[in-house]
Design a protein around this motif. Structure first.
Motif, short mmCIF file in Angstrom:
data_model
loop_
_atom_site.label_atom_id
_atom_site.label_comp_id
_atom_site.label_asym_id
_atom_site.label_seq_id
_atom_site.Cartn_x
_atom_site.Cartn_y
_atom_site.Cartn_z
N GLU A 233 0.81 -1.22 0.00
CA GLU A 233 0.00 0.00 0.00
C GLU A 233 0.85 1.27 0.00
N LYS A 234 2.09 1.18 0.45
CA LYS A 234 2.97 2.35 0.48
C LYS A 234 3.83 2.46 -0.77
N GLY A 235 3.74 1.46 -1.64
CA GLY A 235 4.53 1.49 -2.86
C GLY A 235 5.97 1.06 -2.70
N LYS A 236 6.33 0.62 -1.49
CA LYS A 236 7.70 0.17 -1.22
C LYS A 236 7.64 -0.95 -0.19
N ASN A 271 3.83 -14.75 -6.90
CA ASN A 271 2.53 -14.62 -6.23
C ASN A 271 2.58 -13.79 -4.95
N ASP A 272 3.73 -13.21 -4.66
CA ASP A 272 3.87 -12.40 -3.46
C ASP A 272 4.79 -11.22 -3.78
N PRO A 273 4.89 -10.25 -2.89
CA PRO A 273 5.71 -9.06 -3.19
C PRO A 273 7.19 -9.19 -2.88
#
Length: 303
Positions: A233-236, A271-273
């Motif tokens: 959600e924070k882009g990092k 499938n994950d960040p």
């Protein structure tokens, strides 16, 4: 009698013959362990002749079964989920950079046998303040029961090198230490600025300790530069990622027997960040092989 003497002379080279095997150490956290899917491996990166792997059992700090393992021919399944009890290896459905590293390094050293010693653990850090429940590579960290991830690494190396005939052909191996491949840093980039600012010093100490563990002070080291998927959600994902990246770049600037793989910046995620997709691991192995080959050529010219 004359014929017996001739036979003995013919046997001498066989009795005392040693074969050269290039040894590479693979270590780090989850993106070294590998989250690629075996089903995505090309046919030319599935089976290899004369490539062997010893993967130490990956366990939390304090677990006494860390570092046990068994030499085996390299095949798919040494990614996350791999287990071993020291007698039987249980491959998973995942692979890491070892597959395409092996393919490329065999192309570059076609006449040499290759041995990989691998120990990696998801989420681990070098700084003890970032260890959380994952584990820590700081050799001075007491960990649980006084055992940390560096202890598990040392046990892996010791167990692997205790075998004098890796390929089982009845001939003593001459092991040629050829490089350390290190893919880690996300764990130390997950917390605060103080921890991230210590990464350079911790990395330098750890790489020199690993070199010393195999009695080769200037052994080539290749670092995989961490990257960020931006998928939160924070882009990092890694709050202090840029500081750890800077530390990794500083390490290779200061250490003349090291190199860095920067291609990670272009990889897609699965499938994950946190973990690269299969295509990323396929490329990562090739990149590590090319970088370590360049270092080896320069390294062996000095001898």
């Amino acid at each position: 009698m004359k014929n017996l003497k001739i036979l003995f002379l013919l046997l001498i080279p066989t009795l005392f013959y040693t074969q050269k095997i290039r040894v590479f150490i693979l270590a780090g956290q989850s993106n070294m362990n590998g989250f690629g899917y075996n089903k995505d491996l090309p046919n030319d990166s599935r089976t290899f002749k004369d490539v062997y792997i010893f993967q130490g059992n990956s366990v939390p700090d304090g677990d006494l079964s860390g570092g046990i393992g068994k030499w085996d021919l390299l095949k798919p399944g040494n990614g996350t989920g791999f287990k071993t009890n020291g007698k039987i290896n249980s491959p998973s459905d995942r692979f890491g950079l070892e597959m395409t590293f092996a393919k490329r390094i065999k192309e570059l050293f076609p006449n040499d046998k290759i041995a990989l010693i691998k120990y990696a653990r998801e989420g681990t850090s070098i700084d003890s303040l970032a260890a959380s429940n994952f584990g820590c590579w700081d050799a001075d960290f007491n960990g649980k029961n006084g055992i940390n991830q560096y202890d598990n690494f040392l046990k892996t190396v010791k167990n692997a090198l205790s075998e004098k005939d890796i390929d089982g052909n009845g001939k003593t191996d001459e092991l040629l230490m050829s490089g350390i491949l290190w893919m880690q840093g996300e764990g130390d980039a997950s917390y605060n600025e103080d921890i991230a600012n210590e990464y350079y010093g911790h990395l330098k100490t750890l790489m020199n300790q690993m070199r010393a563990s195999v009695l080769t002070d200037d052994l080539p080291v290749v670092i995989g530069k961490i990257s960020d998927s931006g998928k939160n959600e924070k882009g990092k994902v890694w709050p202090m990622g840029e500081l750890v990246q800077y530390a990794q770049e500083k390490f290779v600037r200061d250490d003349k027997n090291s190199a860095i793989v920067r291609a990670t910046q272009k990889y897609n995620y699965g499938n994950d960040p946190w973990h690269y997709d299969s295509a990323g691991y396929l490329d990562l192995g090739k990149q590590f092989a090319d970088e370590v080959f360049r270092l080896i050529i320069n390294f062996e010219k000095k001898d």
